[in-house]
Design a protein around this motif. Sequence first.
Motif, PDB file in Angstrom:
ATOM      1  N   THR A 135      -1.479  10.943   6.950  1.00  0.00           N
ATOM      2  CA  THR A 135      -0.291  10.426   7.638  1.00  0.00           C
ATOM      3  C   THR A 135       0.832  10.073   6.676  1.00  0.00           C
ATOM      4  N   ARG A 136       0.556  10.120   5.375  1.00  0.00           N
ATOM      5  CA  ARG A 136       1.525   9.762   4.334  1.00  0.00           C
ATOM      6  C   ARG A 136       2.014   8.320   4.524  1.00  0.00           C
ATOM      7  N   MET A 137       1.055   7.416   4.809  1.00  0.00           N
ATOM      8  CA  MET A 137       1.396   6.015   5.033  1.00  0.00           C
ATOM      9  C   MET A 137       0.586   5.105   4.118  1.00  0.00           C
ATOM     10  N   LEU A 138       1.238   4.028   3.678  1.00  0.00           N
ATOM     11  CA  LEU A 138       0.575   2.931   2.977  1.00  0.00           C
ATOM     12  C   LEU A 138       0.512   1.745   3.930  1.00  0.00           C
ATOM     13  N   THR A 139      -0.675   1.197   4.116  1.00  0.00           N
ATOM     14  CA  THR A 139      -0.845  -0.012   4.921  1.00  0.00           C
ATOM     15  C   THR A 139      -1.305  -1.112   3.977  1.00  0.00           C
ATOM     16  N   TYR A 140      -0.612  -2.254   3.971  1.00  0.00           N
ATOM     17  CA  TYR A 140      -0.904  -3.244   2.939  1.00  0.00           C
ATOM     18  C   TYR A 140      -0.890  -4.669   3.491  1.00  0.00           C
ATOM     19  N   SER A 141      -1.542  -5.540   2.730  1.00  0.00           N
ATOM     20  CA  SER A 141      -1.572  -6.969   3.046  1.00  0.00           C
ATOM     21  C   SER A 141      -1.816  -7.727   1.742  1.00  0.00           C
ATOM     22  N   SER A 142      -1.211  -8.917   1.649  1.00  0.00           N
ATOM     23  CA  SER A 142      -1.321  -9.689   0.419  1.00  0.00           C
ATOM     24  C   SER A 142      -1.697 -11.128   0.714  1.00  0.00           C
ATOM     25  N   ALA A 143      -2.533 -11.695  -0.145  1.00  0.00           N
ATOM     26  CA  ALA A 143      -2.880 -13.113  -0.072  1.00  0.00           C
ATOM     27  C   ALA A 143      -2.338 -13.791  -1.331  1.00  0.00           C
ATOM     28  N   GLY A 144      -1.039 -14.099  -1.304  1.00  0.00           N
ATOM     29  CA  GLY A 144      -0.418 -14.838  -2.391  1.00  0.00           C
ATOM     30  C   GLY A 144      -0.242 -14.078  -3.685  1.00  0.00           C
ATOM     31  N   ALA A 162       1.547  -4.661   6.977  1.00  0.00           N
ATOM     32  CA  ALA A 162       2.760  -3.855   7.116  1.00  0.00           C
ATOM     33  C   ALA A 162       2.478  -2.437   6.638  1.00  0.00           C
ATOM     34  N   GLN A 163       3.383  -1.529   6.982  1.00  0.00           N
ATOM     35  CA  GLN A 163       3.241  -0.129   6.598  1.00  0.00           C
ATOM     36  C   GLN A 163       4.546   0.397   6.003  1.00  0.00           C
ATOM     37  N   VAL A 164       4.416   1.377   5.138  1.00  0.00           N
ATOM     38  CA  VAL A 164       5.560   2.074   4.580  1.00  0.00           C
ATOM     39  C   VAL A 164       5.134   3.501   4.270  1.00  0.00           C
ATOM     40  N   GLY A 165       6.021   4.444   4.479  1.00  0.00           N
ATOM     41  CA  GLY A 165       5.702   5.833   4.198  1.00  0.00           C
ATOM     42  C   GLY A 165       5.923   6.194   2.745  1.00  0.00           C
ATOM     43  N   PHE A 166       5.287   7.275   2.304  1.00  0.00           N
ATOM     44  CA  PHE A 166       5.476   7.756   0.936  1.00  0.00           C
ATOM     45  C   PHE A 166       5.612   9.274   0.942  1.00  0.00           C
ATOM     46  N   GLY A 167       6.210   9.804  -0.085  1.00  0.00           N
ATOM     47  CA  GLY A 167       6.407  11.235  -0.206  1.00  0.00           C
ATOM     48  C   GLY A 167       5.525  11.827  -1.284  1.00  0.00           C
ATOM     49  N   ASP A 168       5.476  13.146  -1.289  1.00  0.00           N
ATOM     50  CA  ASP A 168       4.689  13.842  -2.292  1.00  0.00           C
ATOM     51  C   ASP A 168       5.272  13.574  -3.682  1.00  0.00           C
TER      52      ASP A 168
END
Length: 408
Positions: free
Chosen positions: A291-300, A336-342
Motif C-alpha cells: 500500500t506504500r503506507m507507514l503506520t506509526y505510533s510513539s510513546a514519548g 497515524a499514517q503517511v505515504g511513501f514513494g519508491d
Amino acid sequence: MTRQGIDYQAVFQGLPGMVALLTPDLVYADVNEDFLRNSGRSHEDLIGRYLFDVFPDNPNDPAATGARNLAASLQRVLATGERDTMALQRYDVRSLERPDQWEERYWSPINAPVMDADGRVVLLVHRVEEVTELIRARGRAGGGRARVLEAELYTRSRELQELNERLRQAHAREREVALALQDAMLPAPRLADHHRAAVRYQPAVGTLNVCGDWYDLVELPGHRMAVAVGDVVGHGLAAAGVMGQLRSALSAASRVSAGPARALEVLGLYARSVEGAESTTAVSVHVDWDTRMLTYSSAGHPPPALLHTDGTVVFLDQATDPPLGARPEHVAGPQAQVGFGDGDTLVLYTDGLIERRHEDIDTGLTRLGQALTAHRDLGSEDLADALLLDLLPAAGATDDTALVVIGL
C-alpha cells in the motif's frame, strides 16, 4: 552590571584559591593568580606544559601516589562528565631553590568538567587547596597526638583512593558485561537485508554510561515489516536487562497486534510490571510495501524521519503519547499514517543522536534533517555511517545511540 559586561577573565584571575584549566590531554591552558603565587611557578613554567611534567611524583618516595591518584581523578571526570572530589593527598613538590630536594605538601583537590554544546568535556577545572600549614600547625599544637591523627588521616585518604580505583574497575567490568548483554539481545542486521536495512548501536563513552537503548525489526505477514526503537531510563546492567525484556515483549506484540498503537499499548501494560521500566520511551512503525503506507505510533520518543528522494524530510510526529506506563489509567494510544514513494528512506533513532546538554531538542531535529538532506543520495548502510559521523561528537557521546535506516 549586566551579564554581557562581566569580564570573566578578570573573574577567573580573582578567584580565591588555586584554580587551573587543563585540556583533555592534561596540559595547562590557564591558571589564576593564586595558583601562580602558591605554587611559586610562572606562566612560562605552566602554560602549554603537561601537568605531570611540571608536578611529577617524588622519585625519592617509593610509596608516592599523588600523581597517580590525580591522574585517575581527572580521567574519571573526562569519562563521566561529572565532578570528582578527591580525598586529602600528600603530593610532594620539588623545591625551587634546591631542585634536588622535595618539600612535603598536603592538598585537597576538586576536579570538574567544562562541557561544550555537544556534551563533550573540553576543559578540566582543577581547583586545589593547600593544607600543608594546617597539618603542620596541628602537629605543633598537639605534639605526638596530632602526628598520629595526621598519619591516620593520610592512611584513610589512601584507602579511600584505592576504594575509588576498585569501584572504577568494577564499573568498567559492568560496562563490558552490559555491552555484551545488549549485543546478545539486539537482533542481527541480516534479518532485514532484503529490505535494505542498516542498524547501528553506538555505546556512550565512559564506564558508567551504558544505557538501555534498543532497536527491533520484525517481518510481518505479507509484504510488511514492524520497525521499532526504544530507550530505557538508567544505566548499566539493570537498564540493559530491562531493555531485553521490553524489546522481546514489543517484538512479540508486534506480531499479533493490529497495528503499532496496539502493540505499544500492550507494551505499556507489561512495563508496569517490570521494575525499572518507568518512563521508557519507544516508537513503532509498520511498513507496508503493497500500500506504500507507514503506520506509526510513539510513546514519548523522538519522531522518526521520512526522507524523500527530493531531499525533503518529514518527521512522523502526529501520533505521540506519554512514555510507557505514564498514564494513571490505560487508554488507547494514537496512531497515524503517511505515504511513501519508491526510493524514500525511513530513519528511526534514540535521543543520543540528536539531544545535547543545554540545547533545545528542535535544534537537534533540525540538525538531523539537514544531515539527511545532505546525504539523500546514499544507500542505507552509507547513510547510517554518515549520520553517526555528522551528528555524534568526535570525542564520543555521553548517551547511547540506536539507529535504524530502512530503504523504502
